[in-house]
Design an enzyme around this catalytic site. Structure first.
Site, PDB file in Angstrom:
ATOM      1  CD  GLU A 115      -1.179  -0.600   3.631  1.00  0.00           C
ATOM      2  OE1 GLU A 115      -1.828  -1.656   3.481  1.00  0.00           O
ATOM      3  OE2 GLU A 115      -1.254   0.099   4.635  1.00  0.00           O
TER       4      GLU A 115
ATOM      5  CB  CYS B 293       3.666   7.179   3.085  1.00  0.00           C
ATOM      6  SG  CYS B 293       4.274   5.899   4.170  1.00  0.00           S
TER       7      CYS B 293
ATOM      8  CB  CYS C  39       8.292  -5.504   7.993  1.00  0.00           C
ATOM      9  SG  CYS C  39       9.789  -4.819   8.740  1.00  0.00           S
TER      10      CYS C  39
ATOM     11  CB  CYS D 129       8.105  -3.057  15.579  1.00  0.00           C
ATOM     12  SG  CYS D 129       9.692  -2.645  14.848  1.00  0.00           S
TER      13      CYS D 129
ATOM     14  CB  CYS E  60       4.597  -2.399  13.318  1.00  0.00           C
ATOM     15  SG  CYS E  60       4.519  -2.140  11.546  1.00  0.00           S
TER      16      CYS E  60
ATOM     17  CD  GLU F  79      14.502  -0.905   8.276  1.00  0.00           C
ATOM     18  OE1 GLU F  79      13.761  -0.480   9.169  1.00  0.00           O
ATOM     19  OE2 GLU F  79      15.314  -0.184   7.676  1.00  0.00           O
TER      20      GLU F  79
ATOM     21  CB  SER G 211      11.658   3.822  14.141  1.00  0.00           C
ATOM     22  OG  SER G 211      11.027   4.228  12.954  1.00  0.00           O
TER      23      SER G 211
ATOM     24  CB  CYS H  81       2.781   1.338   7.773  1.00  0.00           C
ATOM     25  SG  CYS H  81       3.761   0.599   9.061  1.00  0.00           S
TER      26      CYS H  81
HETATM   27  N1  SAH Z   1      10.476   0.100   8.887  1.00  0.00           N
HETATM   28  C1  SAH Z   1      10.735   1.491   8.946  1.00  0.00           C
HETATM   29  C2  SAH Z   1       9.795   2.297   8.072  1.00  0.00           C
HETATM   30  C3  SAH Z   1       8.370   1.872   8.036  1.00  0.00           C
HETATM   31  S1  SAH Z   1       7.466   2.096   9.536  1.00  0.00           S
HETATM   32  C4  SAH Z   1      10.708   1.977  10.376  1.00  0.00           C
HETATM   33  O1  SAH Z   1      10.296   1.233  11.239  1.00  0.00           O
HETATM   34  O2  SAH Z   1      11.140   3.111  10.604  1.00  0.00           O
HETATM   35  C5  SAH Z   1       7.284   3.858   9.571  1.00  0.00           C
HETATM   36  C6  SAH Z   1       6.986   4.428  10.949  1.00  0.00           C
HETATM   37  O3  SAH Z   1       5.660   4.085  11.360  1.00  0.00           O
HETATM   38  C7  SAH Z   1       7.910   3.883  12.025  1.00  0.00           C
HETATM   39  O4  SAH Z   1       8.373   4.933  12.843  1.00  0.00           O
HETATM   40  C8  SAH Z   1       6.989   2.958  12.781  1.00  0.00           C
HETATM   41  O5  SAH Z   1       7.439   2.778  14.081  1.00  0.00           O
HETATM   42  C9  SAH Z   1       5.673   3.666  12.700  1.00  0.00           C
HETATM   43  N2  SAH Z   1       4.503   2.840  12.966  1.00  0.00           N
HETATM   44  C10 SAH Z   1       4.320   1.534  12.727  1.00  0.00           C
HETATM   45  N3  SAH Z   1       3.083   1.147  13.103  1.00  0.00           N
HETATM   46  C11 SAH Z   1       2.470   2.240  13.585  1.00  0.00           C
HETATM   47  C12 SAH Z   1       1.184   2.503  14.125  1.00  0.00           C
HETATM   48  N4  SAH Z   1       0.265   1.542  14.226  1.00  0.00           N
HETATM   49  N5  SAH Z   1       0.902   3.754  14.536  1.00  0.00           N
HETATM   50  C13 SAH Z   1       1.816   4.747  14.414  1.00  0.00           C
HETATM   51  N6  SAH Z   1       3.033   4.575  13.899  1.00  0.00           N
HETATM   52  C14 SAH Z   1       3.366   3.332  13.499  1.00  0.00           C
HETATM   53 FE1  SF4 Z   2       8.961  -3.208  10.155  1.00  0.00          FE
HETATM   54 FE2  SF4 Z   2       9.004  -0.567  10.581  1.00  0.00          FE
HETATM   55 FE3  SF4 Z   2       6.850  -2.051  11.189  1.00  0.00          FE
HETATM   56 FE4  SF4 Z   2       9.039  -2.278  12.647  1.00  0.00          FE
HETATM   57  S1  SF4 Z   2       7.756  -0.450  12.438  1.00  0.00           S
HETATM   58  S2  SF4 Z   2       7.781  -3.977  11.881  1.00  0.00           S
HETATM   59  S3  SF4 Z   2      10.593  -2.043  11.109  1.00  0.00           S
HETATM   60  S4  SF4 Z   2       7.657  -1.682   9.172  1.00  0.00           S
END
Ligand code: SAH
Ligand code: SF4
Length: 340
Positions: free
Chosen positions: A89, A102, A109, A113, A116, A157, A211, A330
Site C-alpha cells: 500500500e 508514503c 517486514c 516491532c 506494527c 524496512e 524509529s 502502515c
Molecule cells: N520500517 C521502517 C519504516 C516503516 S514504519 C521503520 O520502522 O522506521 C514507519 C513508521 O511508522 C515507524 O516509525 C513505525 O514505528 C511507525 N509505525 C508503525 N506502526 C504504527 C502505528 N500503528 N501507529 C503509528 N506509527 C506506526
Molecule cells: Fe517493520 Fe518498521 Fe513495522 Fe518495525 S515499524 S515492523 S521495522 S515496518
C-alpha cells in the site's frame, strides 16, 4: 524480463552503450517515461524504429495495479496488486505545500516491532526498484497531479532492501526522472546500524528518520526486536556519525504508546540521550490496530511529553493524525486484504 522502471539513468546508459548506441538515448528514454509519462514505445519519435524494437524486446513496462482506494479529506490510501498477487500500500497526503506520498519498500517486514501491523505479517519478499517507482507513477496518473515529496515509511524496512531502495531514490531524484528534490525524500529505518553506515557513504542528502521509540534498552527491547541486535548505544553512535559525515539533521521518530514509553520520566531520559545533537523529535500518536493489544497515549500526555522535551531544549513536533479513519497505519489495508 526486467522492468524499465527499475533502471537508473546510469544503468540505462550502460545498456545503450552495450548496444553500440550513444548514451544520451537513456536521457531520451527517461524523458518519455517520466516527463511525458508515455510508455508506448512505438510513439518515441526521437528513437529509430530498430532500436525501439530492441527496447520492446529487452524490457517490460508493466506496473502494479491499484485495486482499492480509500479516501479521506486530506489523505488517500491505495492498495496495489503486484504481479505475483502480493499486496502493498501507499498513502498520499495533501498539504498546502504539495502532495506527499508514503511508499512501501517490502511485502511485509521481518523486524517484528510489537506495535506494527506490517511486522505482524512477516516479510514475503523485497520490492524491486520498479515496484517502488511505479507506486508514484500510478498514483500521479490516478490523481493527474504531481507528487512533490516522498517518505519511505510504508510497509517494510527500507534498509533491509538497500540496493533497490537506493536505485529507487536515484531514479525519482533524477532531473530527467521524476525530479523529486533530494531534500524532499525521507527514509525511515528501525535502526539497522551497519546500513546506516553504508548510507552515509553514498553522499546523498536525503532526510534520515530513525524509529527510536524508547529512551532506554529495557523499553526498546520490549517493543523492537532489532534492539537486541543493535542497541541504543550503538544506534546513537551511528546517528552521531551520520550527522557528522552528512551534516544533515536527523529526525527521531517516537511513537507514543500508552503506559509503555510516554511518562515524563521517559521524556527526561530521552532529552538526556539526545542532548546537543542536530536532531528533532517527531512524536507519533499511535494508530491502534485491532490485532495488537497496545493503546495510544492520551492527547494530554503527548502534549506534556513534548513540553518536557522542549523545556530541555530539544526540537519537537507532534505528528498530525492524518489518516486514522482510513486504516492508515502502515500495513493495515494490506492486512485486511490478506485476511479476506
Ligand atoms: N520500517 C521502517 C519504516 C516503516 S514504519 C521503520 O520502522 O522506521 C514507519 C513508521 O511508522 C515507524 O516509525 C513505525 O514505528 C511507525 N509505525 C508503525 N506502526 C504504527 C502505528 N500503528 N501507529 C503509528 N506509527 C506506526
Ligand atoms: Fe517493520 Fe518498521 Fe513495522 Fe518495525 S515499524 S515492523 S521495522 S515496518
Amino acid at each position: 524480463m526486467n522492468s524499465i522502471y527499475g533502471y537508473t539513468r546510469e544503468k540505462l546508459e550502460a545498456y545503450f552503450l552495450s548496444k553500440g548506441e550513444k548514451k544520451f538515448k537513456a536521457l531520451q528514454v527517461f524523458e518519455w517515461l517520466y516527463v511525458h509519462k508515455n510508455s508506448n514505445v512505438d510513439t518515441w519519435s526521437n528513437i529509430k524504429k530498430e532500436l525501439r524494437e530492441e527496447i520492446k524486446k529487452d524490457f517490460s513496462f508493466e506496473t502494479p495495479k491499484i485495486i482499492r482506494e480509500e479516501k479521506d479529506t486530506l489523505t488517500r490510501k491505495y492498495l496495489f496488486e503486484l504481479k505475483d498477487k502480493e499486496h502493498i500500500e501507499s498513502v498520499i497526503m495533501f498539504h498546502d505545500y504539495g502532495i506527499s506520498i508514503c511508499v512501501s519498500s517490502q511485502v511485509g517486514c521481518n523486524m517484528g516491532c510489537a506495535f506494527c501491523e506490517s511486522g505482524r505479517r512477516k516479510k514475503v519478499r523485497n520490492l524491486e526498484a520498479y515496484e517502488l517507482v511505479t507506486q508514484i507513477l500510478e498514483i500521479e496518473k490516478n490523481l493527474n497531479e504531481r507528487i512533490s515529496s516522498v517518505v519511505i515509511m510504508g510497509i517494510g524496512e527500507p534498509l533491509d532492501n538497500y540496493e533497490n531502495v537506493l536505485s529507487f531514490i536515484r531514479i525519482i531524484n533524477d532531473a530527467k526522472g521524476l525530479a523529486i528534490g533530494i531534500r524532499h525524500i525521507t527514509l525511515s529505518t528501525s535502526g539497522l546500524v551497519p546500513k546506516i553506515y553504508d548510507l552515509m557513504k553514498e553522499n546523498i542528502q536525503i532526510n534520515l528518520a530513525v524509529s527510536l521509540h524508547a529512551p532506554n534498552d529495557t523499553i526498546r527491547n520490549q517493543i523492537m526486536k532489532v534492539n537486541q541486535v543493535y542497541n541504543i548505544s550503538q544506534l546513537m553512535t551511528a546517528i552521531k556519525d551520520y550527522i557528522a559525515v552528512t551534516n544533515r539533521r536527523v529526525t527521531i521518530e517516537y511513537v507514543m504508546l500508552k503506559e509503555i514509553n510516554d511518562s515524563s520520566k521517559c521524556a527526561l531520559e530521552l532529552a538526556t540521550l539526545l542532548h546537543g545533537l542536530n536532531i528533532y523529535v517527531n512524536l507519533i500518536p499511535y494508530n491502534e490496530t485491532s490485532h495488537i493489544n497496545l493503546s495510544k497515549s492520551d492527547a494530554k500526555t503527548i502534549k506534556e511529553f513534548a513540553a518536557v522535551l522542549k523545556q530541555k531544549g530539544i526540537n519537537v513536533t507532534i505528528r498530525k493524525e492524518f489518516g486514522s479513519k482510513i486504516s492508515a497505519a502502515c500495513g493495515q489495508l494490506r492486512s485486511k486484504e490478506v485476511e479476506k
